[in-house]
Design an enzyme around this catalytic site. Structure first.
Site, PDB file in Angstrom:
ATOM      1  N   PHE A 147      -0.841   1.740  42.264  1.00  0.00           N
ATOM      2  CA  PHE A 147      -2.027   2.593  42.384  1.00  0.00           C
ATOM      3  C   PHE A 147      -3.222   1.693  42.631  1.00  0.00           C
ATOM      4  CE2 PHE A 147      -5.821   4.821  41.112  1.00  0.00           C
ATOM      5  CZ  PHE A 147      -5.667   6.032  41.761  1.00  0.00           C
ATOM      6  N   ASP A 232      -4.591  -6.782  40.791  1.00  0.00           N
ATOM      7  CA  ASP A 232      -5.471  -5.639  40.566  1.00  0.00           C
ATOM      8  C   ASP A 232      -5.514  -5.393  39.056  1.00  0.00           C
ATOM      9  OD1 ASP A 232      -6.779  -3.256  40.298  1.00  0.00           O
ATOM     10  OD2 ASP A 232      -5.659  -2.207  41.865  1.00  0.00           O
ATOM     11  N   LYS A 261     -13.616  -0.259  36.387  1.00  0.00           N
ATOM     12  CA  LYS A 261     -13.547   0.564  35.179  1.00  0.00           C
ATOM     13  C   LYS A 261     -14.434   0.024  34.045  1.00  0.00           C
ATOM     14  CE  LYS A 261      -9.607   3.248  36.440  1.00  0.00           C
ATOM     15  NZ  LYS A 261      -8.394   2.936  37.158  1.00  0.00           N
TER      16      LYS A 261
HETATM   17  C1  LIG Z   1      -8.345   3.197  38.649  1.00  0.00           C
HETATM   18  C2  LIG Z   1      -7.717   2.119  39.459  1.00  0.00           C
HETATM   19  C3  LIG Z   1      -8.162   1.810  40.750  1.00  0.00           C
HETATM   20  C4  LIG Z   1      -9.218   2.635  41.461  1.00  0.00           C
HETATM   21  O1  LIG Z   1     -10.425   2.665  40.797  1.00  0.00           O
HETATM   22  P1  LIG Z   1     -11.515   3.821  41.185  1.00  0.00           P
HETATM   23  O2  LIG Z   1     -12.733   3.403  40.442  1.00  0.00           O
HETATM   24  O3  LIG Z   1     -10.943   5.119  40.715  1.00  0.00           O
HETATM   25  O4  LIG Z   1     -11.669   3.778  42.656  1.00  0.00           O
HETATM   26  C5  LIG Z   1      -7.576   0.763  41.407  1.00  0.00           C
HETATM   27  N1  LIG Z   1      -6.582   0.042  40.850  1.00  0.00           N
HETATM   28  C6  LIG Z   1      -6.134   0.299  39.611  1.00  0.00           C
HETATM   29  C7  LIG Z   1      -5.050  -0.552  39.027  1.00  0.00           C
HETATM   30  C8  LIG Z   1      -6.660   1.352  38.881  1.00  0.00           C
HETATM   31  O5  LIG Z   1      -6.162   1.644  37.676  1.00  0.00           O
END
Ligand SMILES: *Cc1c(COP(=O)(O)O)cnc(C)c1O
Length: 408
Positions: A147, A232, A261
């Site tokens: 994701f 990520d 986040k």
């Molecule tokens: C939430 C998330 C994203 C995307 O972040 P947004 O602020 O919603 O665009 C990307 N990578 C990971 C691993 C995430 O958990």
């Protein structure tokens, strides 16, 4: 149809969302009006324990006084400049971010998806200008069940059918290999591979922890083949898993890193792409940008968030509270619980679908005064603010126990 506000003045907030919003979410039927620390309050005055922390965005708890103070002070002083000019807040924020993560440079953005898009642009350009890949041929390898956000490029390499369905055509140049399988990564690498993008622990996939040694093996393979290892850590970073970065559990330093986040202190969208010197060096003036990325308000709040993380030893707290959470969950030993996964305060409880959907468990928890969200139908996510106390963890697990017993 024209909106006629007068006709909806007495309607509930939920009805208004349903009437005027898009149906791209299916929230639990609770209307929140206030938050403080690990608690949230509904419009009926009911208090809830937050076991979700907005997908890790609220790691510091709701309305952390130091962060709110930093936000208000900076908003009064100077909130927004654009990167057409310098501000006195961006440099210090980037320095702290780099020092803390041991990365060379940082490029600020807003949402997580933008940080990942930035990483992909950097990786491709590094592939062409440093590695020497022929124009238009660069490949990025990604992990199955990844994701990375919701832009058209990012959902294009998702293995989740619903995330893609109806949104094509997609950006070419991506290849998916199974998560947790280092040999599969090595087999997929070609001279055109510029990067491997991976979450150290997959969050949205249902809190999936790879086999021990996976990240170390990925690091070794990427180094040997001159492929960028990009982690990520938008969800796993900044203390969530019990270390500053989830990569730290295996002593691995990636070449590129995305954070988001929690970086915004639960107050603002703040993200960043961090990288090694020669990777970030590919960006020249005009190559990339963001109107709001790195604005003084975001920089001040992000900087304060990093200081709170260190001062309150939140990574250590996530480790010890996470151990307690795991121990109590394992003690439930209910046949409806088929797996408990995670690290630190990023935990997933997988519910036997023959017993109940995870959504029903979350609805039960809501009635018990505990808020969280299901992931992929079968997993209940338990990822509270890192400031949670031992007593609140006991409360949450006791509520889960009651809900599962009542459903049985
Ligand atoms: C939430 C998330 C994203 C995307 O972040 P947004 O602020 O919603 O665009 C990307 N990578 C990971 C691993 C995430 O958990």
């Amino acid at each position: 149809m024209t909106a006629r506000p007068g006709s909806t003045l007495s309607a509930s907030p939920i009805a208004l969302e349903e009437r005027f919003g898009a149906a791209n979410y299916l929230p639990l039927p609770v209307v929140l009006t206030r938050g403080e620390g690990v608690y949230l309050w509904g419009d009926d005055g009911k208090r809830y324990l937050d076991m979700m922390s907005a997908y890790s965005a609220v790691s510091f708890g709701h309305g952390h006084p130091r962060l709110v103070e930093a936000l208000i002070a900076q908003a009064r002083q100077l909130a927004m400049t654009s990167r057409a000019f310098h501000s006195d807040r961006l440099g210090p924020f980037l320095q702290r971010l780099c020092m803390l993560t041991s990365m060379d440079r940082a490029l600020p953005m807003n949402s997580g998806a933008e940080a990942v898009e930035t990483a992909l642009k950097a990786a491709r350009k590094w592939g062409y200008t440093v590695k020497g890949i022929a124009e238009e041929r660069a490949q990025v390898i990604v992990a199955g069940n990844n994701f990375a956000g919701r832009t058209t490029t990012l959902v294009g390499f998702s293995s989740e059918a619903q995330y893609r369905s109806g949104f094509g055509p997609f950006t070419p140049g991506f290849l998916i290999v199974p998560f947790g399988d280092a040999a599969a990564l090595e087999a997929a690498i070609t001279p055109d591979t510029c990067a491997f993008l991976v979450e150290p622990i997959q969050g949205e996939a249902g809190i999936v922890v790879p086999p021990a040694g996976y990240l170390r093996a990925v690091r070794e393979i990427c180094t040997r083949h001159n492929v960028l290892m990009i982690c990520d850590e938008i969800q796993t970073g900044l203390g969530r898993t019990g270390k500053l970065l989830a990569c730290d559990h295996e002593g691995v330093r990636p070449d590129g890193l995305t954070l988001g986040k929690a970086l915004g202190g639960g107050l603002l969208p703040v993200s960043a792409f961090l990288a090694r010197e020669d990777v970030m060096a590919v960006f020249k003036p005009g190559d990339h940008g963001s109107t709001f990325g790195g604005n003084p308000l975001a920089a001040a709040v992000g900087d304060a968030a990093l200081q709170v993380l260190v001062d309150e030893r939140l990574a250590e707290r996530a480790a010890s509270r996470g151990e307690l959470l795991m121990e109590r969950l394992h003690a439930l030993a209910h046949p409806a619980i088929v797996a408990i996964r995670g690290k630190g305060l990023l935990v997933g409880v997988e519910i036997d679908p023959a017993f109940a959907t995870a959504r029903r468990v979350c609805e039960g928890l809501m009635r018990e005064g505990v808020l969280t969200k299901d992931t992929h139908g079968t997993v209940v996510r338990l990822a509270p603010p890192l400031v949670i106390g031992a007593r609140e963890i006991e409360e949450a697990v006791a509520a889960l126990d009651r809900v599962i017993r009542a459903l049985a």
